[in-house]
Design an enzyme around this catalytic site. Structure first.
Site, PDB file in Angstrom:
ATOM      1  CE  LYS A 175      24.234  18.479 -24.622  1.00 30.69           C
ATOM      2  NZ  LYS A 175      25.674  18.305 -24.901  1.00 30.69           N
ATOM      3  CG  ASP A 219      11.990  15.838 -37.467  1.00 34.72           C
ATOM      4  OD1 ASP A 219      12.575  16.535 -36.613  1.00 34.72           O
ATOM      5  OD2 ASP A 219      10.846  16.088 -37.884  1.00 34.72           O
TER       6      ASP A 219
HETATM    7  P1  NAD Z   1       7.276  10.717 -46.568  1.00 34.05           P
HETATM    8  O1  NAD Z   1       5.825  11.027 -46.678  1.00 34.05           O
HETATM    9  O2  NAD Z   1       8.219  11.459 -47.437  1.00 34.05           O
HETATM   10  O3  NAD Z   1       7.514   9.160 -46.805  1.00 34.05           O
HETATM   11  C1  NAD Z   1       6.707   8.179 -46.250  1.00 34.05           C
HETATM   12  C2  NAD Z   1       5.974   7.432 -47.350  1.00 34.05           C
HETATM   13  O4  NAD Z   1       6.892   6.625 -48.080  1.00 34.05           O
HETATM   14  C3  NAD Z   1       4.954   6.477 -46.817  1.00 34.05           C
HETATM   15  O5  NAD Z   1       3.765   7.163 -46.544  1.00 34.05           O
HETATM   16  C4  NAD Z   1       4.838   5.443 -47.924  1.00 34.05           C
HETATM   17  O6  NAD Z   1       3.859   5.812 -48.856  1.00 34.05           O
HETATM   18  C5  NAD Z   1       6.200   5.502 -48.634  1.00 34.05           C
HETATM   19  N1  NAD Z   1       7.039   4.289 -48.416  1.00 34.05           N
HETATM   20  C6  NAD Z   1       7.805   3.683 -49.360  1.00 34.05           C
HETATM   21  N2  NAD Z   1       8.451   2.628 -48.864  1.00 34.05           N
HETATM   22  C7  NAD Z   1       8.115   2.552 -47.549  1.00 34.05           C
HETATM   23  C8  NAD Z   1       8.492   1.679 -46.487  1.00 34.05           C
HETATM   24  N3  NAD Z   1       9.325   0.651 -46.643  1.00 34.05           N
HETATM   25  N4  NAD Z   1       7.984   1.918 -45.255  1.00 34.05           N
HETATM   26  C9  NAD Z   1       7.135   2.950 -45.050  1.00 34.05           C
HETATM   27  N5  NAD Z   1       6.736   3.797 -46.021  1.00 34.05           N
HETATM   28  C10 NAD Z   1       7.209   3.609 -47.277  1.00 34.05           C
HETATM   29  O7  NAD Z   1       7.839  10.913 -45.088  1.00 34.05           O
HETATM   30  P2  NAD Z   1       7.253  10.660 -43.649  1.00 34.05           P
HETATM   31  O8  NAD Z   1       8.153   9.667 -42.994  1.00 34.05           O
HETATM   32  O9  NAD Z   1       5.790  10.398 -43.664  1.00 34.05           O
HETATM   33  O10 NAD Z   1       7.495  12.108 -42.978  1.00 34.05           O
HETATM   34  C11 NAD Z   1       8.747  12.481 -42.509  1.00 34.05           C
HETATM   35  C12 NAD Z   1       8.957  13.980 -42.695  1.00 34.05           C
HETATM   36  O11 NAD Z   1       7.942  14.714 -42.042  1.00 34.05           O
HETATM   37  C13 NAD Z   1      10.249  14.416 -42.067  1.00 34.05           C
HETATM   38  O12 NAD Z   1      10.949  15.207 -43.007  1.00 34.05           O
HETATM   39  C14 NAD Z   1       9.802  15.279 -40.881  1.00 34.05           C
HETATM   40  O13 NAD Z   1      10.760  16.260 -40.595  1.00 34.05           O
HETATM   41  C15 NAD Z   1       8.522  15.839 -41.378  1.00 34.05           C
HETATM   42  N6  NAD Z   1       7.529  16.346 -40.405  1.00 34.05           N
HETATM   43  C16 NAD Z   1       7.614  16.137 -39.064  1.00 34.05           C
HETATM   44  C17 NAD Z   1       6.644  16.611 -38.172  1.00 34.05           C
HETATM   45  C18 NAD Z   1       6.718  16.317 -36.707  1.00 34.05           C
HETATM   46  O14 NAD Z   1       7.522  15.532 -36.259  1.00 34.05           O
HETATM   47  N7  NAD Z   1       5.892  16.909 -35.859  1.00 34.05           N
HETATM   48  C19 NAD Z   1       5.553  17.310 -38.699  1.00 34.05           C
HETATM   49  C20 NAD Z   1       5.460  17.496 -40.101  1.00 34.05           C
HETATM   50  C21 NAD Z   1       6.446  16.997 -40.946  1.00 34.05           C
END
Ligand code: NAD
Length: 427
Positions: free
Chosen positions: A264, A280
């Site tokens: 922690k 997150d």
């Molecule tokens: P996102 O889908 O908003 O963004 C990711 C996308 O951005 C990629 O898929 C890609 O298409 C684009 N991108 C643009 N430039 C990029 C780069 N340089 N590198 C990588 N990708 C690039 O977000 P995410 O990161 O896929 O998801 C994060 C969100 O999901 C958070 O808000 C989180 O809280 C939430 N979430 C978390 C869980 C979990 O942890 N269990 C479950 C569901 C949702």
């Protein structure tokens, strides 16, 4: 000189007034008047933006947003934003970072940013046949997943591999497919979940089974950060102090009751940076604790030992699912400001800073616990919280804090007595 090459060693930062600190940071991080305005806005998130972020919004809630100074990581200096309600964390991180500055400072490295998506397959008629069908179709499954996210692929990420396991559960044997996705600068949950959902029908065809869950795993053990730091024995109180810290670490590594508090303490640092950068943090906490239990026994995430010179060496390895694109990282203005203050351009760098702060924080707690006990350092801030709870306002606060410390009993009933007597005094 760009601000990235400026020193983060700012002596006496904690003694400055809030205005002086903002002015030092404005110069150091080249903040614009709008960004300074954001710091003064009490949280930086407008109601409209908040209303778009989650459901049923009524307002926003602010946390203190401070910076830890003195961090040197891989030879570069960093000022690190931290959002946290707990006193002493920012001070401890800054103090321990000062002790860890020697040479290159804290050294870090990371694996590729690979997240795991899980696809759960039930009622598989022939496990062996199903596994070999998926093995044979691996290439086309990966290709199919990558068609869904050309942007991620363009940045060098995307689905890279598939792993297959069968597991025994309370309700029978299940086939579990892991899709390994390099998420580059994204945390990746949306990207990975989208891929897993899209692959499900094809997986059902290949296995003859029924797909139920299609979801990212927060045990991000393919996306690890490794951090290491050395502290000279004389800087931490000599040989006995080093031995005491190692004994305290060994206690945590052997005993889950202690390990949970020890870890922690690490998360105090890591999550405060995560909050400042709108990460997150639930995903990070889940990943860290699951990783700490990966041997089947919940243990310390860090390790402390003595090197040949008798100096203290700390090592921390933990999953680090962070992003600088996606989620709230781009939509929360304070998060954008936090990234600017750190002067970083990749999720890898953010993750390494977060783990470095975790290690520094861990040392801060171990040092306090083995030397003076945790309460002494907390006393003043604890006294302040108590007098505010008891109703002290404005100038009464410092007066009441002094009086409460004088009593030697930092308790709420004492705080109430003191605050009442100050308030009752004729002006
Ligand atoms: P996102 O889908 O908003 O963004 C990711 C996308 O951005 C990629 O898929 C890609 O298409 C684009 N991108 C643009 N430039 C990029 C780069 N340089 N590198 C990588 N990708 C690039 O977000 P995410 O990161 O896929 O998801 C994060 C969100 O999901 C958070 O808000 C989180 O809280 C939430 N979430 C978390 C869980 C979990 O942890 N269990 C479950 C569901 C949702």
């Amino acid at each position: 000189m760009t601000y990235k090459s400026k020193s983060s060693r700012i002596s006496g930062f904690y003694k400055m007034t809030l205005e002086e600190r903002v002015s030092v940071l404005t110069e150091r991080a080249e903040l614009t008047p709008e960004e300074v305005g954001l710091l003064r806005s009490g949280g930086g998130l407008g109601l409209e933006a908040a209303n778009r972020m989650i459901e049923n919004v009524l307002g926003t809630m602010a946390y203190p947003f401070g910076v830890a100074v003195n961090f040197r990581i891989n030879g570069r200096d960093y000022i690190v934003p931290m959002a946290i309600e707990e006193p002493s964390v920012v001070a401890a991180a800054s103090n321990m970072a000062r002790l860890m500055r020697e040479g290159e400072g804290i050294r870090t490295s990371s694996t590729d940013p690979v997240m795991i998506g899980q696809i759960q397959v039930l009622d598989v008629p022939d496990m062996e046949k199903a596994i070999s069908s998926i093995e044979d179709a691996k290439g086309s499954l990966i290709e199919g997943a990558n068609k869904l996210d050309p942007v991620l692929v363009r940045f060098g990420g995307g689905a890279k591999d598939i792993e297959i396991r069968s597991i025994e559960t309370e309700t029978g044997i299940m086939l579990i497919i892991h899709l390994l996705v390099d998420c580059r600068d994204a945390m990746g949950a949306n990207a990975v979940n989208t891929m897993c959902e899209a692959l499900a029908p094809r997986i059902e065809e290949l296995t003859g089974g029924r797909v139920l869950l299609r979801i990212i795993s927060n045990l991000a053990d393919r996306r690890l950060v490794h951090v290491e730091a050395i502290v000279k024995k004389d800087d931490i109180g000599g040989e006995d102090a080093v031995d005491a810290i190692i004994d305290a670490w060994a206690f945590a590594d052997a005993d889950p009751y202690r390990a949970s508090t020890h870890n922690k303490g690490i998360m105090n640092g890591t999550i405060a940076v995560a909050l400042a950068a709108a990460q997150d943090h639930r995903a990070l906490e889940a990943g860290a604790h699951a990783y700490a239990a990966r041997t089947g026994h919940y243990r310390s995430l860090s390790r402390w030992y003595k090197n040949g010179e008798g100096d203290l060496v700390g090592v921390l390895e933990m999953p680090m699912a962070v992003g600088i694109v996606g989620g709230a990282t781009k939509t929360h203005p304070m998060a954008r400001l936090a990234l600017k203050i750190m002067g970083i351009n990749t999720a890898k760098e953010l993750g390494e800073i977060m783990a470095a702060v975790g290690l520094a924080q861990n040392l801060g707690a171990l040092r306090a616990l083995t030397q003076e006990g945790i309460q002494r350092g907390h006393m003043r801030l604890h006294a302040r919280n108590l007098v505010v709870m008891a109703g002290a306002e404005g100038e009464q606060i410092e007066k009441a804090v002094e009086a409460l410390i004088q009593t030697g009993a930092i308790r709420f009933d004492k705080a109430q007595e003191i605050v009442h007597s100050i308030k009752d005094k004729p002006k």
